[in-house]
Design a protein around this motif. Structure first.
Motif, PDB file in Angstrom:
ATOM      1  N   PHE A 186       0.689  -1.243  -0.067  1.00 27.89           N
ATOM      2  CA  PHE A 186       0.039  -0.041  -0.112  1.00 27.89           C
ATOM      3  C   PHE A 186       0.937   1.338   0.008  1.00 27.89           C
ATOM      4  N   VAL A 187       1.951   1.159   0.859  1.00 29.23           N
ATOM      5  CA  VAL A 187       2.825   2.344   0.836  1.00 29.23           C
ATOM      6  C   VAL A 187       3.380   2.520  -0.356  1.00 29.23           C
ATOM      7  N   GLY A 188       4.098   1.417  -0.873  1.00 25.86           N
ATOM      8  CA  GLY A 188       4.821   1.654  -2.121  1.00 25.86           C
ATOM      9  C   GLY A 188       4.166   1.993  -3.385  1.00 25.86           C
ATOM     10  N   ILE A 189       2.922   1.470  -3.561  1.00 24.20           N
ATOM     11  CA  ILE A 189       1.957   2.020  -4.384  1.00 24.20           C
ATOM     12  C   ILE A 189       1.608   3.390  -4.103  1.00 24.20           C
ATOM     13  N   PRO A 203      10.763   8.539  -4.063  1.00 26.41           N
ATOM     14  CA  PRO A 203       9.902   7.926  -3.178  1.00 26.41           C
ATOM     15  C   PRO A 203      10.529   7.295  -2.074  1.00 26.41           C
ATOM     16  N   VAL A 204      11.655   6.775  -2.128  1.00 27.01           N
ATOM     17  CA  VAL A 204      12.345   6.353  -0.876  1.00 27.01           C
ATOM     18  C   VAL A 204      12.394   7.196   0.360  1.00 27.01           C
ATOM     19  N   VAL A 205      12.768   8.656  -0.039  1.00 26.64           N
ATOM     20  CA  VAL A 205      12.680   9.407   1.266  1.00 26.64           C
ATOM     21  C   VAL A 205      11.618   9.276   2.109  1.00 26.64           C
ATOM     22  N   PHE A 206      10.213   8.958   1.559  1.00 21.80           N
ATOM     23  CA  PHE A 206       9.106   8.800   2.653  1.00 21.80           C
ATOM     24  C   PHE A 206       8.551   7.492   2.480  1.00 21.80           C
ATOM     25  N   SER A 207       8.972   6.582   1.720  1.00 21.47           N
ATOM     26  CA  SER A 207       8.416   5.177   1.827  1.00 21.47           C
ATOM     27  C   SER A 207       9.262   4.417   2.805  1.00 21.47           C
ATOM     28  N   ILE A 208      10.517   4.589   3.029  1.00 16.77           N
ATOM     29  CA  ILE A 208      11.235   3.782   4.126  1.00 16.77           C
ATOM     30  C   ILE A 208      10.801   4.297   5.488  1.00 16.77           C
ATOM     31  N   PRO A 209      10.942   5.600   5.647  1.00 12.93           N
ATOM     32  CA  PRO A 209      10.463   5.981   7.332  1.00 12.93           C
ATOM     33  C   PRO A 209       9.033   5.549   7.378  1.00 12.93           C
ATOM     34  N   ALA A 210       8.288   5.312   6.438  1.00  7.23           N
ATOM     35  CA  ALA A 210       6.527   5.143   6.741  1.00  7.23           C
ATOM     36  C   ALA A 210       6.892   3.583   7.176  1.00  7.23           C
ATOM     37  N   VAL A 211       7.563   2.671   6.501  1.00  7.72           N
ATOM     38  CA  VAL A 211       7.431   1.292   7.028  1.00  7.72           C
ATOM     39  C   VAL A 211       8.430   0.947   8.022  1.00  7.72           C
ATOM     40  N   ILE A 261       8.125  -6.744   3.937  1.00 11.10           N
ATOM     41  CA  ILE A 261       8.089  -5.204   3.718  1.00 11.10           C
ATOM     42  C   ILE A 261       9.009  -4.794   2.572  1.00 11.10           C
ATOM     43  N   THR A 262      10.020  -5.380   2.529  1.00 10.20           N
ATOM     44  CA  THR A 262      11.071  -4.871   1.108  1.00 10.20           C
ATOM     45  C   THR A 262      10.390  -5.405   0.040  1.00 10.20           C
ATOM     46  N   ILE A 263       9.777  -6.419  -0.051  1.00  9.79           N
ATOM     47  CA  ILE A 263       9.107  -6.363  -1.426  1.00  9.79           C
ATOM     48  C   ILE A 263       8.042  -5.617  -1.656  1.00  9.79           C
ATOM     49  N   GLY A 264       7.215  -5.345  -0.535  1.00 10.30           N
ATOM     50  CA  GLY A 264       6.049  -4.433  -0.664  1.00 10.30           C
ATOM     51  C   GLY A 264       6.297  -3.032  -1.102  1.00 10.30           C
ATOM     52  N   VAL A 265       7.627  -2.690  -0.429  1.00  8.49           N
ATOM     53  CA  VAL A 265       7.822  -1.264  -0.744  1.00  8.49           C
ATOM     54  C   VAL A 265       8.553  -0.992  -1.927  1.00  8.49           C
ATOM     55  N   SER A 266       9.466  -2.098  -2.355  1.00  5.23           N
ATOM     56  CA  SER A 266      10.159  -1.692  -3.515  1.00  5.23           C
ATOM     57  C   SER A 266       9.576  -2.525  -4.845  1.00  5.23           C
ATOM     58  N   LEU A 267       8.815  -3.127  -4.814  1.00  6.50           N
ATOM     59  CA  LEU A 267       8.286  -3.743  -6.066  1.00  6.50           C
ATOM     60  C   LEU A 267       7.660  -2.552  -7.028  1.00  6.50           C
ATOM     61  N   PRO A 268       6.764  -1.698  -6.488  1.00  7.09           N
ATOM     62  CA  PRO A 268       6.398  -0.557  -7.533  1.00  7.09           C
ATOM     63  C   PRO A 268       7.663   0.169  -7.922  1.00  7.09           C
ATOM     64  N   LEU A 269       8.609   0.476  -7.112  1.00 12.63           N
ATOM     65  CA  LEU A 269       9.877   1.174  -7.355  1.00 12.63           C
ATOM     66  C   LEU A 269      10.601   0.335  -8.269  1.00 12.63           C
ATOM     67  N   LEU A 270      10.760  -0.922  -8.260  1.00 12.51           N
ATOM     68  CA  LEU A 270      11.384  -1.726  -9.042  1.00 12.51           C
ATOM     69  C   LEU A 270      10.860  -1.767 -10.492  1.00 12.51           C
ATOM     70  N   LEU A 271       9.520  -1.775 -10.563  1.00 12.14           N
ATOM     71  CA  LEU A 271       8.859  -1.573 -11.871  1.00 12.14           C
ATOM     72  C   LEU A 271       9.108  -0.146 -12.372  1.00 12.14           C
ATOM     73  N   SER A 272       9.024   0.813 -11.648  1.00 11.87           N
ATOM     74  CA  SER A 272       9.048   2.113 -12.388  1.00 11.87           C
ATOM     75  C   SER A 272      10.576   2.438 -12.615  1.00 11.87           C
ATOM     76  N   ARG A 273      11.525   1.859 -11.642  1.00 11.13           N
ATOM     77  CA  ARG A 273      13.027   2.114 -11.884  1.00 11.13           C
ATOM     78  C   ARG A 273      13.269   1.509 -13.317  1.00 11.13           C
ATOM     79  N   LYS A 274      12.767   0.463 -13.580  1.00  6.00           N
ATOM     80  CA  LYS A 274      13.140  -0.256 -14.853  1.00  6.00           C
ATOM     81  C   LYS A 274      12.715   0.768 -16.172  1.00  6.00           C
ATOM     82  N   GLU A 275      11.810   1.430 -16.092  1.00  4.38           N
ATOM     83  CA  GLU A 275      11.535   2.409 -17.033  1.00  4.38           C
ATOM     84  C   GLU A 275      12.861   3.389 -17.174  1.00  4.38           C
ATOM     85  N   THR A 276      13.232   4.109 -15.910  1.00  6.04           N
ATOM     86  CA  THR A 276      14.194   4.981 -16.226  1.00  6.04           C
ATOM     87  C   THR A 276      15.339   4.584 -16.592  1.00  6.04           C
TER      88      THR A 276
END
Lengths: 252, 163
Positions: B67-70, B83-91, B141-156
Motif C-alpha cells: 500500500f505504501v509502495g503503490i 519515493p524512498v525518502v518517505f516510503s522507507i520511514p513510513a514502513v 516489507i522489502t517486497i511491498g515497498v520496492s516492487l512498485p519502485l523496481l517496476l518504475s525504476r526499470k523504465e528510467t
C-alpha cells in the motif's frame, strides 16, 4: 586527462555521499549513470561497504581514468539522497557543467541536520509509540520515552567521540534497558516488560536491513550480505547490552 | 466493535508518530514530514485492521507495505522528492524489532541461562518461530515497498540506455 580526473573525483564524491547517507547500490549506480551521461562520459563502478572503485571513459576520445575512494563514516541522511536525485535530473535536463555540479554538491553538503534536541524528542516519542503498539499503558510509555531519550543521548555522545559503532550500540542498549528495568523492578504500569522490550528498539538497524533486502532483490548479492551482516552485528551488540541488564536485575 | 476501531486508530496514530520520529533521525526533508506521518498512519491502519481480522502478521505487513509502495509513486511526483525518502520511514514502525528481540533473547537464554531439557526445547521453538517470522516480515516489507519502485525504476534505466 585533467577533465577526466576531475569528473572521476566528482562522481566518486557523489557516490560516497550517497553510500553514507543510506542509499542502496542500485540508486548509486543510477545516479552515477545520470551524472556521467550529463558530463558526456561513461562510468563503471564497483561499490563495496568500505571502498569505491570507479572508471570513467570519455565518450569522444575513449580515454579512461580509474580512481579509488575510501568511504567515510556512515550517517543516514535522506535529505542528501533526495537533493542528489533532484540534482541529477536537473543536470540531465539542463546539461550542467562540472563546475555547476560541484557547486550544487557543495550546497547539498552544507545543509544542516535537525537540531539534536528535536531528534532526541522525536525518537523518544517513536519509542513511546512502539510501547503503545506492544500494549503498554501510558506509564509504560513514559518509561520507554525516558529510556530511549537517555539511550539515544549516550549513542550520539559516543558517536561524537568516535567510539566504535558496535561498542556505542552496546553502551546505549545497556543504559536504555537498565532504565527500563527499573520500571520492571518497581512494577510501574501494567506491562513493564513491554517498556523493557521497546526501550532498545530505537537501536534496531532498520535502514541497513531494508537496503540489504533491496540489494538482494536487485541481485547485488555481495552488498546485500554485507549490509545484512552489519545489521546482525548491531543486533548482537543490542542483545549483549540487554543481557548484561538482565543478569544484573535477575530478570527472565 | 467501536472499542476495536478506536484501538486500531490509536495504534495507527502512534505508528505515524514513530515513522516521523525515525524520519527526523534520518534527516528527511522538512516538506515530507506530513507525507511520512500520513503514510505511516495509513500503513498502520491497514496492518492493524488486517491483524484484527486474524490475518497473519507477515501477510498483513506485505499488504500494508505494498500500500505504501503503490501510494509513494504518485506522491513523489506531487512533493518532488524521490519515493524512498518517505516510503522507507513510513514502513520503519513495521520492521519486526520485537520478534528480533525475542529471537536474540531466546538464543542468549538457551546458551547461558537454561540448563533443563524441556525449557531448552521450548527455547529452540521460540528461536525458530521468532527468527523466521522476523526474516519473513523483513522480506514482505522489502517486497511491498520496492516492487512498485523496481517496476518504475526499470523504465528510467531503459530511457538512459536508449540515449
Amino acid at each position: 586527462m585533467d577533465k577526466l580526473k576531475k569528473t572521476a573525483d566528482l562522481l566518486l564524491d557523489i557516490s560516497s555521499l550517497l553510500m553514507v547517507s543510506g542509499a542502496n547500490t542500485n540508486r548509486i549506480n543510477l545516479s552515477l549513470t545520470r551524472f556521467a551521461s550529463t558530463l558526456n562520459c561513461q562510468a563503471y563502478s564497483m561499490v563495496t561497504h568500505k571502498t569505491l572503485v570507479l572508471t570513467v571513459t570519455d565518450n569522444e576520445t575513449e580515454a579512461t581514468f580509474t580512481r579509488v575512494k575510501k568511504i567515510p563514516k556512515y550517517r543516514i541522511n535522506f535529505s542528501t539522497i533526495s537533493s542528489i536525485s533532484r540534482a541529477s535530473w536537473s543536470a540531465l535536463r539542463d546539461d550542467w557543467t562540472i563546475a555547476q555540479i560541484e557547486k550544487e554538491l557543495h550546497i547539498i553538503k552544507s545543509h544542516n541536520r535537525y537540531p539534536r534536541t528535536l531528534v532526541l524528542i522525536a525518537v523518544s516519542l517513536a519509542g513511546a509509540g512502539f510501547c503503545n503498539i506492544f500494549k503498554g499503558d501510558y506509564l509504560n510509555m513514559l518509561v520507554a520515552f525516558i529510556s530511549t531519550l537517555i539511550g539515544l543521548f549516550i549513542l550520539q555522545t559516543a558517536h561524537n567521540h568516535k567510539i566504535n559503532a558496535y561498542i556505542a550500540t552496546f553502551l546505549a542498549s545497556f543504559s536504555a534497558s537498565f532504565l527500563a528495568s527499573l520500571g520492571v523492578f518497581y512494577h510501574l504500569g501494567e506491562h513493564p516488560q513491554a517498556a523493557l522490550a521497546t526501550s532498545v528498539l530505537f537501536l534496531v538497524p532498520r535502514v541497513p536491513l531494508i537496503n540489504s533486502f533491496t540489494d538482494l532483490l536487485d541481485n547485488n548479492i555481495l552488498n546485500g550480505m554485507v549490509r545484512f551482516t552489519n545489521g546482525a552485528m548491531t543486533f548482537l551488540s543490542i542483545a549483549l547490552g540487554l543481557f548484561v541488564t538482565m543478569l544484573l536485575f535477575q530478570l527472565n | 466493535m467501536e472499542e476495536a476501531i478506536i484501538n486500531v486508530l490509536e495504534l495507527s496514530i502512534w505508528s505515524g508518530i514513530a515513522a516521523v520520529g525515525f524520519g527526523i533521525l534520518f534527516n528527511i526533508p522538512r516538506k515530507t514530514i506530513l507525507v511520512v506521518f500520513f503514510l505511516g498512519f495509513a500503513a498502520g491502519l491497514v496492518k492493524f485492521l488486517l491483524i484484527h481480522f486474524n490475518v497473519n502478521i507477515v501477510l498483513s505487513s506485505l499488504v500494508a507495505a505494498s500500500f505504501v509502495g503503490i501510494l509513494s509513486s504518485p506522491l513523489a511526483h506531487k512533493v518532488h522528492h524521490p519515493p524512498v525518502v518517505f516510503s522507507i520511514p513510513a514502513v520503519i514502525p513495521m520492521i519486526p524489532g520485537y520478534y528480533a528481540y525475542e529471537t536474540v533473547l531466546s538464543i542468549m537464554s538457551f546458551t547461558f541461562m537454561e540448563k533443563g531439557s524441556p525449557e531448552r526445547v521450548e527455547l529452540i521453538v521460540s528461536i525458530f518461530y521468532n527468527g523466521f517470522t522476523t526474516l519473513f516480515i523483513l522480506i514482505a516489507i522489502t517486497i511491498g515497498v520496492s516492487l512498485p519502485l523496481l517496476l518504475s525504476r526499470k523504465e528510467t534505466v531503459k530511457k538512459a540506455d536508449d540515449k
